[in-house]
Scaffold this motif. Structure first.
Motif, PDB file in Angstrom:
ATOM      1  N   VAL A 174      -4.020  -2.552  -5.759  1.00  0.00           N
ATOM      2  CA  VAL A 174      -3.293  -3.082  -4.607  1.00  0.00           C
ATOM      3  C   VAL A 174      -4.245  -3.370  -3.446  1.00  0.00           C
ATOM      4  N   ARG A 175      -5.207  -2.490  -3.207  1.00  0.00           N
ATOM      5  CA  ARG A 175      -6.170  -2.715  -2.118  1.00  0.00           C
ATOM      6  C   ARG A 175      -6.954  -4.003  -2.349  1.00  0.00           C
ATOM      7  N   LEU A 186       0.828  -1.213   0.000  1.00  0.00           N
ATOM      8  CA  LEU A 186       0.000   0.000   0.000  1.00  0.00           C
ATOM      9  C   LEU A 186       0.859   1.258   0.000  1.00  0.00           C
ATOM     10  N   THR A 187       1.961   1.224   0.762  1.00  0.00           N
ATOM     11  CA  THR A 187       2.861   2.383   0.813  1.00  0.00           C
ATOM     12  C   THR A 187       3.489   2.639  -0.552  1.00  0.00           C
ATOM     13  N   SER A 200       2.209   1.867  -3.500  1.00  0.00           N
ATOM     14  CA  SER A 200       1.190   2.420  -4.401  1.00  0.00           C
ATOM     15  C   SER A 200       0.879   3.874  -4.060  1.00  0.00           C
ATOM     16  N   TYR A 201       0.892   4.200  -2.769  1.00  0.00           N
ATOM     17  CA  TYR A 201       0.638   5.582  -2.346  1.00  0.00           C
ATOM     18  C   TYR A 201       1.767   6.508  -2.791  1.00  0.00           C
ATOM     19  N   ASN A 248       1.811   7.314  -6.318  1.00  0.00           N
ATOM     20  CA  ASN A 248       0.753   8.311  -6.573  1.00  0.00           C
ATOM     21  C   ASN A 248      -0.039   8.002  -7.848  1.00  0.00           C
ATOM     22  N   ASN A 249      -0.527   6.755  -7.909  1.00  0.00           N
ATOM     23  CA  ASN A 249      -1.358   6.367  -9.040  1.00  0.00           C
ATOM     24  C   ASN A 249      -2.647   5.741  -8.505  1.00  0.00           C
ATOM     25  N   GLN A 250      -3.786   6.358  -8.781  1.00  0.00           N
ATOM     26  CA  GLN A 250      -5.063   5.917  -8.227  1.00  0.00           C
ATOM     27  C   GLN A 250      -5.430   4.510  -8.681  1.00  0.00           C
ATOM     28  N   MET A 256      -3.358   2.083  -6.720  1.00  0.00           N
ATOM     29  CA  MET A 256      -3.851   1.989  -5.343  1.00  0.00           C
ATOM     30  C   MET A 256      -5.070   1.082  -5.260  1.00  0.00           C
ATOM     31  N   LYS A 257      -5.999   1.259  -6.192  1.00  0.00           N
ATOM     32  CA  LYS A 257      -7.222   0.450  -6.219  1.00  0.00           C
ATOM     33  C   LYS A 257      -6.890  -1.021  -6.420  1.00  0.00           C
TER      34      LYS A 257
END
Length: 453
Positions: free
Chosen positions: A291-292, A276-277, A279-280, A283-285, A288-289
């Motif tokens: 990876v979650r 998560l870190t 992906s954060y 800085n790519n939405q 992030m989605k």
């Protein structure tokens, strides 16, 4: 060489140089003592996993054998790194100088193996007799046409951690930034301080592949020299092995504007947090989605797979005697399995590591700062523990005392990183605790049974 050592001692990113500390710089070494290994050993730990390069030890044969094949850093291709290459200095070489022997060894390696690069390590002997490693490597590089990289890390300058930093300096000064990758992506990252022990880097790479993150350079587990040359093109650095190579991450941020963070892949929670870190920080939405969703699915599957192991491990008490990132990250993994950590070794941990240990186990657990085997056994008995989890050097002490033991250090043969690694850890813990030998040891000796008849 002196400038490299002074720079490594005064590393700004190290907590010993914080404004909150009463002293400036790392603790100076005591002559003749290097707790936990010497600087030369630390440099080899860092650089030997560059598997396609040649690694030449300039010193006596004993230094060459110091770390040879002692660690489980695996390769997916070239095995040149497993050759024990040394100049094997004798008494006469020390008296009259070993320069010609070094030059001859470099040229022989180039002719025989045609490596992409040769790393040449100084030792206590060659540093004391004043071998100018930098100039020799520079001139030989011109002669043979490949990089010959000096690694100024004689054992007497400090501990293994110091050697890690000096090796990082060698990569920054002579390797990183000397080439560019054929293609770049927005999701290129470097793993710094991951040495592919028992193949752990491969499990980490598989996780990255599934979410679209690319490892641009492995620094240095299963590493390739040409990939490390273009590490400066990454978008993010993740420091995996405690703060041993924090100097490299800090320098790359200053020189190439690459941000970094320190993370771990031991345990499901730590693995999820690291992904998560990443992906954060990239800085790519969309990433992030992805990876979650991926981490949620992995944790749910793992929870099901661990059910039978948790039933057997719940309530067990463990002594953890290791160092660096493992001193706190494996605590999280053990707690996820239902094991209570009642004692932790801190002799190789940084101050940040110790704070993370306290956050996870509270103030009640015993911190084992030093003392070796006797202190481990004392803590084991006082805390009524069930198993010792440590490095191979403590294995025979545990077995002699008839105590279940699990090896988690660099000599191990099982990979414990990532979600699949936590399942392996659970399997090995259950195996260690329920091994048939423990029941056999509790039974009467056969000759005593015969005597009763």
């Amino acid at each position: 060489m002196e400038k490299y050592v002074v720079e490594a001692f005064a590393e700004p990113a190290c907590e010993h140089n914080s404004v909150n500390q009463a002293h400036k710089g790392c603790v100076q070494p005591t002559p003749g003592a290097a707790s936990g290994g010497c600087s030369f050993d630390g440099a080899q730990i860092t650089l030997l996993p560059i598997v396609d390069a040649a690694h030449l030890v300039h010193g006596p044969i004993a230094c060459g054998g110091n770390s040879w094949e002692a660690r489980g850093s695996l390769s997916s291709g070239s095995y040149l790194y497993q050759y024990g290459l040394t100049t094997d200095l004798k008494e006469q070489d020390i008296i009259f100088g070993g320069e010609q022997k070094l030059r001859g060894a470099i040229r022989e390696i180039a002719d025989r193996f045609s490596p992409p690069a040769i790393f040449v390590y100084s030792t206590c002997v060659t540093a004391l007799i004043g071998v100018d490693l930098d100039s020799i490597c520079k001139s030989e590089s011109k002669v043979i046409g490949i990089p010959v990289i000096p690694v100024n890390s004689p054992g007497f300058v400090g501990s293994k951690n110091m050697g890690n930093r000096l090796a990082g300096n060698a990569l920054m000064d002579h390797v990183i930034g000397t080439d560019t990758p054929p293609i770049e992506t927005p999701f290129d990252i470097n793993l710094i301080g991951e040495y592919n022990i028992a193949g752990e880097m491969w499990d980490i790479k598989e996780l990255f592949d599934q979410v679209g993150i690319r490892i641009l350079a492995n620094i240095t587990g299963d590493g390739r020299f040409h990939k490390i040359r273009w590490a400066h093109k990454a978008k993010l650095n993740m420091v995996v092995c405690s703060r041993a190579l924090i100097n490299m991450a800090r320098k790359m941020e200053e020189k190439y504007d690459i941000p970094y963070f320190e993370g771990s892949f031991y345990g499901a929670k730590e693995t999820t947090l690291s992904l998560l870190t990443i992906s954060y920080m990239l800085n790519n939405q969309e990433l992030m989605k992805k990876v979650r969703a991926f981490t949620k699915a992995q944790e749910e599957k793992l929870a099901f797979d661990l059910t039978k192991f948790r039933k057997k491990l719940l309530g067990k008490r463990a002594i953890l005697y290791t160092g660096g990132v493992k001193s706190w990250s494996i605590i999280s993994a053990l707690q996820e399995l239902g094991i209570e950590v009642v004692g932790v070794g801190t002799n190789k941990s940084t101050m940040d590591d110790i704070e993370r240990i306290k956050e996870r186990i509270g103030e009640s657990a015993k911190l084992i700062e030093s003392g070796g085997a006797s202190k481990i056994l004392e803590t084991f008995r006082n805390e009524k523990a069930d198993i010792i989890i440590a490095g191979g050097r403590n294995m025979y002490v545990a077995l002699k005392e008839q105590i279940p033991f699990l090896d988690v250090n660099q000599e191990r043969h099982h990979a414990y990183a990532g979600y699949v690694g936590l399942k392996r850890l659970a399997e090995q813990l259950v195996y260690a605790l329920e091994h048939p030998i423990w029941e056999l040891l509790q039974s009467p000796s056969p000759w005593k049974e015969v005597g009763k008849e």
